[in-house]
Design an enzyme around this catalytic site. Structure first.
Site, short mmCIF file in Angstrom:
data_model
loop_
_atom_site.label_atom_id
_atom_site.label_comp_id
_atom_site.label_asym_id
_atom_site.label_seq_id
_atom_site.Cartn_x
_atom_site.Cartn_y
_atom_site.Cartn_z
N PRO A 172 31.28 35.04 29.27
CA PRO A 172 31.15 33.62 29.71
C PRO A 172 32.34 33.25 30.47
O PRO A 172 33.58 34.21 30.56
CB PRO A 172 31.03 32.91 28.22
CG PRO A 172 31.80 34.15 27.54
CD PRO A 172 31.52 35.46 28.12
N ILE A 195 34.00 31.30 34.40
CA ILE A 195 33.77 31.15 35.84
C ILE A 195 33.91 32.77 36.46
O ILE A 195 34.72 33.39 36.10
CB ILE A 195 34.84 30.20 36.47
CG1 ILE A 195 34.58 28.87 35.93
CG2 ILE A 195 34.63 30.43 37.96
CD1 ILE A 195 35.76 28.03 36.58
N ASP A 240 47.33 43.57 27.37
CA ASP A 240 47.26 45.03 27.61
C ASP A 240 45.88 45.30 27.92
O ASP A 240 45.10 44.87 27.58
CB ASP A 240 47.66 45.80 26.47
CG ASP A 240 48.03 47.20 26.65
OD1 ASP A 240 48.18 47.69 27.71
OD2 ASP A 240 48.18 47.91 25.82
N LYS A 270 35.95 45.02 32.90
CA LYS A 270 36.33 44.47 34.14
C LYS A 270 36.55 45.65 35.19
O LYS A 270 36.95 46.52 35.23
CB LYS A 270 37.84 43.97 34.01
CG LYS A 270 37.99 42.88 32.84
CD LYS A 270 39.57 42.38 32.53
CE LYS A 270 39.80 41.46 33.81
NZ LYS A 270 41.14 40.96 33.41
#
Length: 579
Positions: free
Chosen positions: A323, A325, A378, A343
């Site tokens: 969730p 932007i 981290d 990521k």
């Protein structure tokens, strides 16, 4: 040592297992040498050397791994060996670990060797330790890591016994005052009945050093409950020792062991037992988080992966876009039932991002090496991480293929991410501020946002892109920065005033260098809505002043190491002792 003349595969496998374990033992001796120096650095107030120790200890693992892999290639070509050879090597290695005090870390080192040889292209429990070699029964070595203190006498006598055991080569500033403060704090925390029922205080033998603080970590044992018992120590400006606080709340201890702080220096030969003890004190913390907090971040990655596999087996939700932007540099997804985000660096960046893929990686390495002062999350870097394809939401797959195709591979059953970061999941601050109805909580979040930016700057890091979507907020309301693609050292930016002109296009005609920053513009983009801007200006108006940032630059250039205590100011014994 392996020999090219050895023909018997079993003997070669046995020799290789000894060689790898020898490499691990050498690595752990290096790790322990750096860690053991923490007390002297603390006592002598060598804060810059402490910061260097953090970096040196992180790099020593890679150094040791490179050395052992180079040695192996000098004697054999490991990639040409059959799986049966590696299965035999693992079997011999497992036997060597049967009584090894750091067996679990040695397993991870072995995995790293296999990963380096096969370029992380094989995850196979037959040839490496995807699963642990054995289940560790905590408590069997408890006596090696814990001191127990008698509580049958007075509270003061107990404290005196503790400080007779944990000795420092520096005088206390006011030992009588420290004892009185500790005595009072414990009596305020426990009722008379609870105090009378305390039968033991157990303290880890390791002293936990980080930054300008040292912690004696333990617990108060009563018949029906245990409580954390952490004595926080700091050095005064006179280079004398003082007790700063007594922590008996799990919430406070949890923040000390939080994911946004640099790793502790805590010397131990029995890490599994230490982590087991800490996990009893902090049951909501995962084992991988605790290993990581002690500086065993590589093993933390191993334990995370095992935890991840276990969670997959016990859940059925699908991976989906996180969730918030969508980022201009990173694509982020999550498993709703799991507490991390994944990521990936995008293949192409928006035109406004004048950076490269390697620059992004360098920024994440920088954060890994620096003191995160409780304000920067981290991350763990992974390559060739496999996900079950059936668990991927179609919209997520489409998004990854459209934005990160170079980092995504497919098999019939798996989605393999060739490079990514894993980070603790938080609520994006922009979503929190949209959804939170409690005005006081909103004010607290804005106030903490400003503190977050300031503390990162005092740690000699300019956050760069300070849009509130790049910050998260924890369950305890603490604001944490997690977007690193534009970070840099403070001296790498030139903080300037906006031109004084009635011309609305004056800035367009002004000569602007790539490293120029205009703090007066910050109020227009850190937070969006007017009432939030007004709050930020009310609490932290100095952030919009070039002079403020220049002053912080000066402090950073002087090498002043900051000290931000990870517990509330109101529980500190001597107020106003922070830098």
């Amino acid at each position: 040592m392996l020999s090219k003349t050895e023909q018997d595969p079993q003997q070669q496998a046995k020799a290789l297992s000894y060689q790898i374990l020898s490499g691990f033992d050498k690595s752990y001796r290096r790790f322990s040498r750096i860690t053991s120096g923490a007390q002297e650095r603390f006592e002598k107030c060598q804060w810059d050397a402490s910061s260097q120790g953090i970096k040196e200890r992180i790099t020593t693992y890679h150094q040791s791994l490179s050395e052992i892999v180079t040695e192996i290639y000098q004697h054999i070509n490991p990639q040409q060996l059959p799986d049966s050879f590696w299965e035999a090597t693992k079997e011999h290695y497992t036997k060597l670990l049967s009584s090894h005090p750091q067996f679990e870390l040695a397993e991870t080192f072995y995995n790293s060797v296999i990963g380096r040889i096969y370029r992380h292209g094989r995850i196979d429990d037959k040839i490496m330790f995807v699963l642990p070699s054995r289940c560790y029964l905590s408590g069997q070595d408890r006596h090696k890591v814990v001191n127990s203190f008698d509580t049958s006498g007075t509270v003061r006598a107990m404290y005196e016994s503790i400080f007779d055991t944990y000795r420092f080569r520096v005088d206390f500033d006011n030992f009588e005052l420290d004892l009185a403060n500790l005595d009072k704090a414990l009596r305020e925390r426990l009722s008379i009945e609870q105090l009378a029922s305390v039968h033991t205080v157990e303290m880890l033998k390791s002293v936990f050093y980080r930054g300008k603080a040292a912690y004696l970590v333990g617990r108060i044992c009563m018949p029906n409950e245990t409580l954390p018992f952490v004595i926080a120590l700091q050095m005064t400006e006179k280079h004398t020792l003082m007790v700063d606080a007594l922590l008996t709340e799990r919430a406070h201890m949890s923040v000390i062991f939080g994911f946004a702080r640099s790793y502790f220096m805590a010397q131990t030969q029995n890490p599994a037992e230490v982590v087991a003890f800490l996990q009893e004190l902090l049951p909501h913390k995962k084992h991988f988080e605790l290993y990581t907090s002690l500086g065993f971040y590589k093993h933390g990655k191993t334990v995370f992966y095992r935890n991840y596999l276990q969670h997959l087996d016990n859940s059925d939700d699908k991976f989906e876009l996180a969730p918030g932007i969508k980022g201009l540099v990173m694509a982020v997804f999550h498993l709703p039932s799991y507490g991390v985000v994944f990521k990936l660096i995008r293949d192409e960046f928006a035109e406004s991002k004048k950076i490269t893929r390697e620059h992004v990686k360098d920024c994440y390495r920088l954060v890994k090496m620096t003191d995160r002062v409780g304000r920067m999350a981290d991350t763990h870097e992974y390559v060739n991480f496999a996900f079950p394809r059936a668990r991927f939401d179609k919209a997520l797959l489409d998004h990854l293929l459209a934005t990160c195709a170079s980092s995504v591979k497919f098999t019939e059953t798996e989605v393999i991410i060739t490079h990514m970061y894993i980070e603790r999941k938080m609520t994006p601050l922009n979503l929190y501020l949209q959804q939170e109805q409690d005005e006081e909580k909103v004010k607290d979040a804005i106030k903490d946002l400003g503190l977050c930016i300031k503390q990162i700057a005092y740690a000699n890091i300019f956050p760069g892109d300070m849009l509130h979507k790049n910050f998260g907020i924890t369950k305890t309301g603490r604001v944490i920065f997690y977007d690193y693609d534009e970070i840099c050292y403070m001296h790498e930016r030139n903080f300037r005033e906006l031109p004084k002109s009635n011309d609305p296009y004056a800035l367009d005609t002004l000569s602007v260098a790539p490293n120029d920053v205009f703090p007066e513009q910050f109020e227009h983009f850190i937070v969006g809505k007017k009432h939030l801007k007004d709050l930020l200006k009310e609490y932290h108006g100095d952030l919009m002043s070039p002079q403020y940032w220049k002053e912080v630059q000066t402090i950073a250039a002087e090498g002043v190491i900051q000290n931000f205590t990870p517990y509330p100011a109101h529980i500190r014994f001597r107020q106003g002792t922070d830098d």
